[in-house]
Scaffold this active site. Sequence first.
Site, mmCIF file in Angstrom:
data_model
loop_
_atom_site.group_PDB
_atom_site.id
_atom_site.type_symbol
_atom_site.label_atom_id
_atom_site.label_comp_id
_atom_site.label_asym_id
_atom_site.label_seq_id
_atom_site.Cartn_x
_atom_site.Cartn_y
_atom_site.Cartn_z
ATOM 1 N N GLY A 11 31.338 -1.061 9.497
ATOM 2 C CA GLY A 11 32.013 -2.349 9.650
ATOM 3 C C GLY A 11 31.069 -3.379 10.250
ATOM 4 N N ARG A 21 17.452 -9.998 14.058
ATOM 5 C CA ARG A 21 16.404 -10.939 14.481
ATOM 6 C C ARG A 21 15.524 -10.316 15.558
ATOM 7 N NH1 ARG A 21 16.262 -14.343 18.901
ATOM 8 N NH2 ARG A 21 15.158 -16.331 18.677
ATOM 9 N N ARG A 72 29.694 0.849 2.787
ATOM 10 C CA ARG A 72 30.009 2.254 3.074
ATOM 11 C C ARG A 72 29.454 3.028 1.883
ATOM 12 N NH1 ARG A 72 33.083 1.763 7.896
ATOM 13 N NH2 ARG A 72 34.353 -0.090 7.852
ATOM 14 N N ASP A 103 29.804 5.157 14.752
ATOM 15 C CA ASP A 103 29.747 6.623 14.679
ATOM 16 C C ASP A 103 29.256 7.173 13.338
ATOM 17 O OD1 ASP A 103 30.455 7.464 17.113
ATOM 18 O OD2 ASP A 103 32.583 7.752 16.678
ATOM 19 N N THR A 126 29.618 -2.530 16.647
ATOM 20 C CA THR A 126 31.006 -2.418 16.180
ATOM 21 C C THR A 126 31.888 -3.176 17.167
ATOM 22 O OG1 THR A 126 32.918 -0.930 16.031
ATOM 23 C CG2 THR A 126 31.055 -0.106 17.265
ATOM 24 N N ASP A 128 34.758 -2.409 18.054
ATOM 25 C CA ASP A 128 35.727 -1.516 18.718
ATOM 26 C C ASP A 128 35.305 -1.027 20.102
ATOM 27 O OD1 ASP A 128 37.168 -1.782 16.393
ATOM 28 O OD2 ASP A 128 36.393 0.067 15.509
ATOM 29 N N ASP A 130 33.836 1.626 20.823
ATOM 30 C CA ASP A 130 34.237 3.035 20.941
ATOM 31 C C ASP A 130 33.047 3.994 20.870
ATOM 32 O OD1 ASP A 130 33.612 2.454 18.334
ATOM 33 O OD2 ASP A 130 35.288 3.541 17.446
ATOM 34 N N ARG A 155 51.078 -17.613 22.056
ATOM 35 C CA ARG A 155 51.895 -17.794 23.264
ATOM 36 C C ARG A 155 52.588 -19.158 23.243
ATOM 37 N NH1 ARG A 155 52.498 -15.797 28.140
ATOM 38 N NH2 ARG A 155 50.824 -14.275 28.058
ATOM 39 N N ARG A 172 40.584 0.787 16.037
ATOM 40 C CA ARG A 172 40.611 2.166 15.504
ATOM 41 C C ARG A 172 41.305 3.095 16.480
ATOM 42 N NH1 ARG A 172 36.132 4.666 11.984
ATOM 43 N NH2 ARG A 172 35.091 2.798 11.274
ATOM 44 N N LYS A 212 63.943 -11.381 34.576
ATOM 45 C CA LYS A 212 63.257 -12.318 35.479
ATOM 46 C C LYS A 212 63.183 -13.715 34.884
ATOM 47 C CE LYS A 212 60.276 -8.928 37.573
ATOM 48 N NZ LYS A 212 59.363 -8.162 36.758
ATOM 49 N N LYS A 214 61.727 -14.577 31.961
ATOM 50 C CA LYS A 214 60.523 -14.923 31.183
ATOM 51 C C LYS A 214 60.954 -15.528 29.848
ATOM 52 C CE LYS A 214 57.133 -11.721 32.992
ATOM 53 N NZ LYS A 214 56.088 -10.755 32.742
ATOM 54 N N HIS A 254 41.284 -9.104 9.881
ATOM 55 C CA HIS A 254 39.823 -9.213 9.797
ATOM 56 C C HIS A 254 39.214 -10.424 10.492
ATOM 57 C CE1 HIS A 254 40.170 -5.882 7.043
ATOM 58 N NE2 HIS A 254 38.886 -5.698 7.232
HETATM 59 P P1 ATP Z 1 32.528 1.250 12.135
HETATM 60 O O1 ATP Z 1 32.923 2.037 13.337
HETATM 61 O O2 ATP Z 1 32.327 -0.177 12.452
HETATM 62 O O3 ATP Z 1 33.384 1.444 10.935
HETATM 63 P P2 ATP Z 1 30.662 3.228 11.217
HETATM 64 O O4 ATP Z 1 29.189 3.294 11.281
HETATM 65 O O5 ATP Z 1 31.401 4.297 11.963
HETATM 66 O O6 ATP Z 1 31.049 1.787 11.701
HETATM 67 P P3 ATP Z 1 31.326 4.413 8.658
HETATM 68 O O7 ATP Z 1 31.831 3.808 7.405
HETATM 69 O O8 ATP Z 1 32.074 5.534 9.263
HETATM 70 O O9 ATP Z 1 31.153 3.211 9.699
HETATM 71 O O10 ATP Z 1 29.839 4.934 8.387
HETATM 72 C C1 ATP Z 1 28.868 4.100 7.759
HETATM 73 C C2 ATP Z 1 28.086 4.871 6.732
HETATM 74 O O11 ATP Z 1 27.377 5.966 7.367
HETATM 75 C C3 ATP Z 1 28.923 5.573 5.663
HETATM 76 O O12 ATP Z 1 29.289 4.710 4.618
HETATM 77 C C4 ATP Z 1 27.976 6.659 5.190
HETATM 78 O O13 ATP Z 1 27.030 6.173 4.265
HETATM 79 C C5 ATP Z 1 27.256 7.055 6.476
HETATM 80 N N1 ATP Z 1 27.919 8.268 7.006
HETATM 81 C C6 ATP Z 1 29.097 8.352 7.659
HETATM 82 N N2 ATP Z 1 29.425 9.633 7.933
HETATM 83 C C7 ATP Z 1 28.430 10.385 7.423
HETATM 84 C C8 ATP Z 1 28.168 11.788 7.341
HETATM 85 N N3 ATP Z 1 29.037 12.669 7.856
HETATM 86 N N4 ATP Z 1 27.025 12.191 6.752
HETATM 87 C C9 ATP Z 1 26.172 11.288 6.227
HETATM 88 N N5 ATP Z 1 26.354 9.974 6.240
HETATM 89 C C10 ATP Z 1 27.462 9.508 6.831
#
Ligand code: ATP
Length: 324
Positions: A11, A21, A72, A103, A126, A128, A130, A155, A172, A212, A214, A254
Amino acid sequence: IKKIALLTSGGDAPGMNAAVRSVVRACTYYRIECVGVYRGYEGLIEGDFEALSGRHVSNIINKGGTILKSARSMEFKTVEGRAKAHKNLVDAGVNALVVVGGDGTFTGGLKFIQEFNFPVVGIPGTIDNDIYGTDYTIGYDTALNTVVEVIDKIRDTAGSHNRLFFIEVMGRDAGFIALNAGIGSGAEEVLIPEKDIGLDKLEESLKNGRDKGKTSSIVVVTEGKKIGKSVFELGDYIKEKYPAYDIRVSVLGHMQRGGTPSCFDRVLASRLGVAAVECLLDRVSGVMVGVINNEIVLTGLNKAIKLNNEIDKELLRVAEITSV
Ligand code: ATP
């Protein structure tokens, strides 16, 4: 290390351009070449590369999204796909790879290291927040500010009509955006994956608020099911049980990913970009660069993927106390 390739993946997040940059400028500073890879791992497999000089990244620090595009890639999840990507990098004379993403992006990067012994360093990008191993991910601060700005507007209308708003935000499986934006916008209640408050507590807070006097109430909800219900189901449930409430549901969507990156995200991205290049120059690979207590910290990609960033208990308490 003579040549580094750089990609943004998963994402998109505001501040990714500032990271691009920074990586490019750090390469220029240390007199190494930088190759931009378009559309994340998809472009790595297709060999969609472009040499980037310091000038290529002029005037992007203030832009949302990512000039390198993101995608992706299903093919990168296969050994064959990764082998193609590796061949393209070797053919282009690239010695190391910097990936900006979450991740999934780091999981792909880790596999790449394990299979081809190819150096990879990750930068957390990201909205998130996370990712384990950093207090903040690139894009999170901007997203928070966007959410708070929008809730402020909601609001106004909530107050004028005595309405109860359920507002769904991104995140997420993590409640960072909801909790922080909830506190920052003065929400009555925050529903996050890390803490199931239960329907009774939600109903009690809403009733208390009405008792209260509100004039409006705002409940911020992380996407996905909370208390076993989607945000719309929650709205319907409360409406049915308390017909007197004038309820609206708003899903921010989005817009939270877009916009001009905040100064915080630009500075964070600039720091992490430089740190990533310096890691590779020091022959460190398989790590994510992050910031903990305002210092650059390296965390193994395997750890960054496996562990969760924990929600701050003090913030939960503050949310509870200030919404009384
Ligand atoms: P966000 O959290 O913002 O969605 P992200 O990096 O977790 O970011 P993903 O779509 O999960 O987003 O992963 C990005 C790309 O990383 C995937 O499209 C894929 O190409 C690669 N990827 C994800 N999981 C795997 C995996 N288990 N093995 C190999 N490549 C992976």
